[in-house]
Structures are given as structure tokens and as C-alpha cells.
Design an enzyme around this catalytic site. Structure first.
Site, PDB file in Angstrom:
ATOM      1  N   HIS A   1       5.545 -41.223  31.612  1.00  0.00           N
ATOM      2  CA  HIS A   1       4.935 -42.513  30.958  1.00  0.00           C
ATOM      3  C   HIS A   1       4.261 -42.961  31.892  1.00  0.00           C
ATOM      4  O   HIS A   1       4.457 -44.406  31.452  1.00  0.00           O
ATOM      5  CB  HIS A   1       5.049 -42.689  29.325  1.00  0.00           C
ATOM      6  CG  HIS A   1       4.184 -42.766  28.383  1.00  0.00           C
ATOM      7  ND1 HIS A   1       2.565 -42.447  28.963  1.00  0.00           N
ATOM      8  CD2 HIS A   1       4.014 -43.218  27.168  1.00  0.00           C
ATOM      9  CE1 HIS A   1       1.808 -42.848  27.620  1.00  0.00           C
ATOM     10  NE2 HIS A   1       2.264 -43.592  26.567  1.00  0.00           N
TER      11      HIS A   1
ATOM     12  N   CYS B   1       6.613 -49.664  23.681  1.00  0.00           N
ATOM     13  CA  CYS B   1       5.809 -48.674  23.808  1.00  0.00           C
ATOM     14  C   CYS B   1       4.605 -48.497  22.520  1.00  0.00           C
ATOM     15  O   CYS B   1       3.573 -48.309  22.083  1.00  0.00           O
ATOM     16  CB  CYS B   1       5.487 -47.561  24.723  1.00  0.00           C
ATOM     17  SG  CYS B   1       7.287 -46.581  23.673  1.00  0.00           S
TER      18      CYS B   1
ATOM     19  N   ASP C   1      12.504 -47.911  22.409  1.00  0.00           N
ATOM     20  CA  ASP C   1      11.484 -46.894  21.637  1.00  0.00           C
ATOM     21  C   ASP C   1      12.558 -46.299  20.245  1.00  0.00           C
ATOM     22  O   ASP C   1      12.979 -46.272  20.174  1.00  0.00           O
ATOM     23  CB  ASP C   1      11.542 -46.062  23.196  1.00  0.00           C
ATOM     24  CG  ASP C   1       9.802 -45.390  22.997  1.00  0.00           C
ATOM     25  OD1 ASP C   1       9.812 -45.179  21.616  1.00  0.00           O
ATOM     26  OD2 ASP C   1       9.937 -44.206  23.423  1.00  0.00           O
TER      27      ASP C   1
ATOM     28  N   ARG D   1      -2.453 -51.577  27.785  1.00  0.00           N
ATOM     29  CA  ARG D   1      -2.854 -49.958  28.316  1.00  0.00           C
ATOM     30  C   ARG D   1      -4.331 -50.097  28.532  1.00  0.00           C
ATOM     31  O   ARG D   1      -3.878 -48.920  29.501  1.00  0.00           O
ATOM     32  CB  ARG D   1      -2.883 -49.381  26.662  1.00  0.00           C
ATOM     33  CG  ARG D   1      -0.986 -49.161  26.340  1.00  0.00           C
ATOM     34  CD  ARG D   1      -0.127 -48.397  27.464  1.00  0.00           C
ATOM     35  NE  ARG D   1      -0.755 -47.000  26.982  1.00  0.00           N
ATOM     36  CZ  ARG D   1      -0.710 -46.329  26.521  1.00  0.00           C
ATOM     37  NH1 ARG D   1       0.072 -46.153  26.155  1.00  0.00           N
ATOM     38  NH2 ARG D   1      -1.315 -45.340  27.202  1.00  0.00           N
TER      39      ARG D   1
ATOM     40  N   GLN E   1       1.642 -45.678  30.675  1.00  0.00           N
ATOM     41  CA  GLN E   1       2.152 -46.916  29.628  1.00  0.00           C
ATOM     42  C   GLN E   1       3.223 -48.101  30.697  1.00  0.00           C
ATOM     43  O   GLN E   1       3.368 -49.160  30.106  1.00  0.00           O
ATOM     44  CB  GLN E   1       3.987 -46.101  28.667  1.00  0.00           C
ATOM     45  CG  GLN E   1       4.327 -47.470  28.115  1.00  0.00           C
ATOM     46  CD  GLN E   1       3.629 -47.765  26.724  1.00  0.00           C
ATOM     47  OE1 GLN E   1       3.165 -47.149  25.796  1.00  0.00           O
ATOM     48  NE2 GLN E   1       3.644 -49.004  26.901  1.00  0.00           N
TER      49      GLN E   1
ATOM     50  N   ARG F   1      -2.682 -35.858  27.450  1.00  0.00           N
ATOM     51  CA  ARG F   1      -1.255 -35.671  26.796  1.00  0.00           C
ATOM     52  C   ARG F   1      -0.971 -34.483  27.109  1.00  0.00           C
ATOM     53  O   ARG F   1      -1.240 -33.473  25.719  1.00  0.00           O
ATOM     54  CB  ARG F   1      -1.050 -36.799  25.797  1.00  0.00           C
ATOM     55  CG  ARG F   1      -0.531 -36.663  25.266  1.00  0.00           C
ATOM     56  CD  ARG F   1       0.509 -37.721  23.520  1.00  0.00           C
ATOM     57  NE  ARG F   1       0.775 -38.803  24.338  1.00  0.00           N
ATOM     58  CZ  ARG F   1       0.797 -39.484  23.640  1.00  0.00           C
ATOM     59  NH1 ARG F   1       0.294 -40.257  22.269  1.00  0.00           N
ATOM     60  NH2 ARG F   1       0.299 -41.228  24.364  1.00  0.00           N
TER      61      ARG F   1
HETATM   62  N1   CP Z   1       2.646 -45.747  23.297  1.00  0.00           N
HETATM   63  C1   CP Z   1       2.345 -44.472  23.171  1.00  0.00           C
HETATM   64  O1   CP Z   1       1.159 -43.418  24.408  1.00  0.00           O
HETATM   65  O2   CP Z   1       1.198 -45.019  22.376  1.00  0.00           O
HETATM   66  P1   CP Z   1       0.513 -43.253  21.583  1.00  0.00           P
HETATM   67  O3   CP Z   1       1.384 -42.499  21.366  1.00  0.00           O
HETATM   68  O4   CP Z   1      -0.314 -43.811  19.684  1.00  0.00           O
HETATM   69  O5   CP Z   1      -0.464 -43.024  22.146  1.00  0.00           O
END
Ligand code: CP
Length: 301
Positions: free
Chosen positions: A131, A251, A214, A279, A134, A104
Site C-alpha cells: 500500500h 491507516c 492496523d 493521503r 498510504q 485497488r
Molecule cells: N487506509 C485506506 O486505504 O483506507 P480506505 O480503505 O478507506 O481507502
């Protein structure tokens, strides 16, 4: 002979058939969740984060362990990369220790540069651009709940962010209609003929199969004004404009009374916890696909 690593950076990098095969494997792995095949036995995944995470971190860690592998968690602030060590040296050294790397990283171009130095697969665990893990879980959830994604109308409400952009990539691949509804001043340039824009949230949601939103304040945007987004809050009234069988997705993490009203979260249409669980299964299938170089097979292949 060197083998090109199978990175998982962006959905638009893939032929639809590859992503559909990964999703089919994800469903298979979910069905086997109490007796998971040990297809990653002896393999290691490094997980690097420059932002906080709950779902991404835990689902990758548990997913690796379910399939017999193990993980090493690296907060960027705790490794030499946050000092003077280069991306290239970090990538080359990690490639000698682990079999794949999930990252990330806010800056997508930096992630691509890092991946270009890696000798093992790199998985995009979210950047400012996209992402993909996701959206693979979201596609899996829609398949489960509605029997398929093709031909469905998916309405996105609120901010225009990295998750919206990944839905835009997914629309032609999985052949669904994506309607984006945001304040007019952040209306997107429409990327392809599967995507359209409506300023009115009611028009956008009409007869939708999936309503998705979101947070309006993504990580790093703290302090941003949310006033202009209020008409885009998902409420029971707005959901009533969607198809009778419509589902609500997010998400997570959720900000109640901002992008969604608490009442929507209490309805059977809300599938956010199944989406979060998926996920885990979608990423197990992504890991398996990426680690083919290590002799891993994906599903019934
Ligand atoms: N949706 C998502 O990526 O959650 P986190 O930021 O908790 O990893």
C-alpha cells in the site's frame, strides 16, 4: 516515439531521492491547499476498485479535482473486465481514454500484469502485497509531526499485512528503524537490517517515536480469530513505554477495542486524521510525478 509510463507500484522500485522529492512536493501542495496550482488541468484519472474504500477513493478524486483534472470511477464488477474481457484489452482501451489509472486490486501480480499493458501511468491503490500511497502519507505525517523520519524508531504492532510489508520497504529508503511485534506464529522473515522482530509488545514499543497498528482482520479475512492479537492492542499503558513525544498512527478504518483502545484515540499523541488528510496531498504529488509525460512538473523542479 513511445514514452515509458511512470508507474507507482511499490516503494522498493524507487531511488530514495525520487520519493523524497515527491514528499517535498506533497508538503508544498499541502501549503497551497486553498489555492492549488492547476497542474493537472485537462487530465483524467480512471480509478478502478475490486474492494471497498473511503480514503483512497475520496482523496484521489478530490486531489485530481483540486489540481484541475477529473476522474472516472470504475467498480470492477461494473465493467467488462469482470466478464470475459482481458486485462490486456482493458488496459489498452483505458490508455486511449485517460492519462493515468489508479487501481485497488487484491492480486498484486495481476496489477503488475495490467500495468505492463498500460500506455499511461498506473498507481497501486493497495494490493495484498503493498500500500505505497498510504506509506507515503505516513512518511509525510511523521515529517510534519517529528521534523523528519531518518533515525526514528517506528514500532508496528499486531498483524503482519500489506501495510507492514510496505513499512519494511520504506525503512531502508527513509533510513528509519522498524520494530515489528506480532504473535510469534506469524513473525516475519526479516527483510533488511533496518527491521527487527520482538515478540513482546512492551519491548518493541520501548522508546519508540511512532507506534503504528492496523486492523487485525484485513478485507477478505472476515471470520478470522483475533484472540491471539489481544496482547498487541495499543493501550495508554503500552503508549507510556514509548518516547514522551511519541505519536500514534493507523491507516484506518479503526476497530476500537481490537487493535487500539478508545482512550489512545483521545490523546494528543493520536494523529490519525492528519495522517488521513495527508493521503490527499501525498497522492497529488504522486499524480504529478506520474503525469510528467503530460507536461506536468513536480514542485520547484
Ligand atoms: N487506509 C485506506 O486505504 O483506507 P480506505 O480503505 O478507506 O481507502
Amino acid at each position: 516515439m513511445s514514452i515509458e509510463p511512470r508507474h507507482f507500484m511499490d516503494l522498493e522500485d524507487f531511488e530514495p531521492e525520487v520519493l523524497k522529492k515527491i514528499l517535498a512536493h506533497a508538503h508544498e501542495l499541502k501549503a497551497q491547499k486553498f489555492n492549488p496550482p492547476q497542474i493537472l488541468e485537462g487530465l483524467s484519472l480512471a480509478m478502478m476498485f475490486d474492494k471497498r474504500s473511503t480514503r483512497t477513493r475520496i482523496s484521489f478524486e478530490v486531489g485530481m479535482k483540486q489540481l484541475g483534472g477529473h476522474t472516472v470511477i470504475l467498480n470492477v464488477g461494473d465493467i467488462q473486465l469482470s466478464g470475459a474481457e482481458s486485462l490486456e484489452d482493458t488496459a489498452n482501451v483505458l490508455s486511449r481514454y485517460v492519462d493515468a489509472i489508479m487501481i485497488r486490486m487484491s492480486d498484486h501480480e495481476r496489477l503488475e500484469e495490467f500495468a505492463s499493458y498500460c500506455k499511461v501511468p498506473v498507481i497501486n491503490g493497495m494490493t495484498d502485497k503493498s500500500h505505497p500511497c498510504q506509506i507515503m502519507a505516513d512518511m509525510m505525517t511523521i515529517e510534519e509531526k517529528l521534523g523528519g523520519v531518518q533515525g526514528k524508531k517506528i514500532t508496528w504492532l499486531g498483524d503482519y499485512n500489506n501495510v507492514t510489508k510496505t513499512f519494511e520497504q520504506a525503512a531502508p529508503i527513509f533510513d528509519f528503524e522498524l520494530v515489528i511485534s506480532t504473535p510469534e506464529d506469524i513473525a516475519p522473515d526479516i527483510a533488511n537490517d533496518h527491521v527487527s522482530y520482538r515478540e513482546s509488545p512492551n519491548d518493541a514499543v520501548w522508546n519508540a517515536d511512532v507506534v503504528v497498528t492496523d486492523t487485525w482482520v484485513s478485507m477478505g479475512q472476515e471470520g478470522k480469530s483475533i484472540e491471539k492479537f489481544m496482547p498487541y492492542q495499543v493501550t495508554p499503558e503500552l503508549m507510556s513505554e514509548a518516547a514522551d513525544s511519541a505519536i500514534f498512527m493507523h491507516c484506518m478504518p479503526i476497530h476500537e477495542n481490537e487493535e487500539v483502545s478508545p482512550a489512545v484515540l483521545k490523546t494528543p499523541a493520536c494523529v490519525i486524521y492528519d495522517e488521513a488528510e495527508n493521503r490527499l496531498h501525498a497522492q497529488k504529488a504522486i499524480l504529478a510525478w506520474c503525469m510528467k509525460h503530460a507536461g506536468v512538473t513536480i514542485g520547484a523542479e
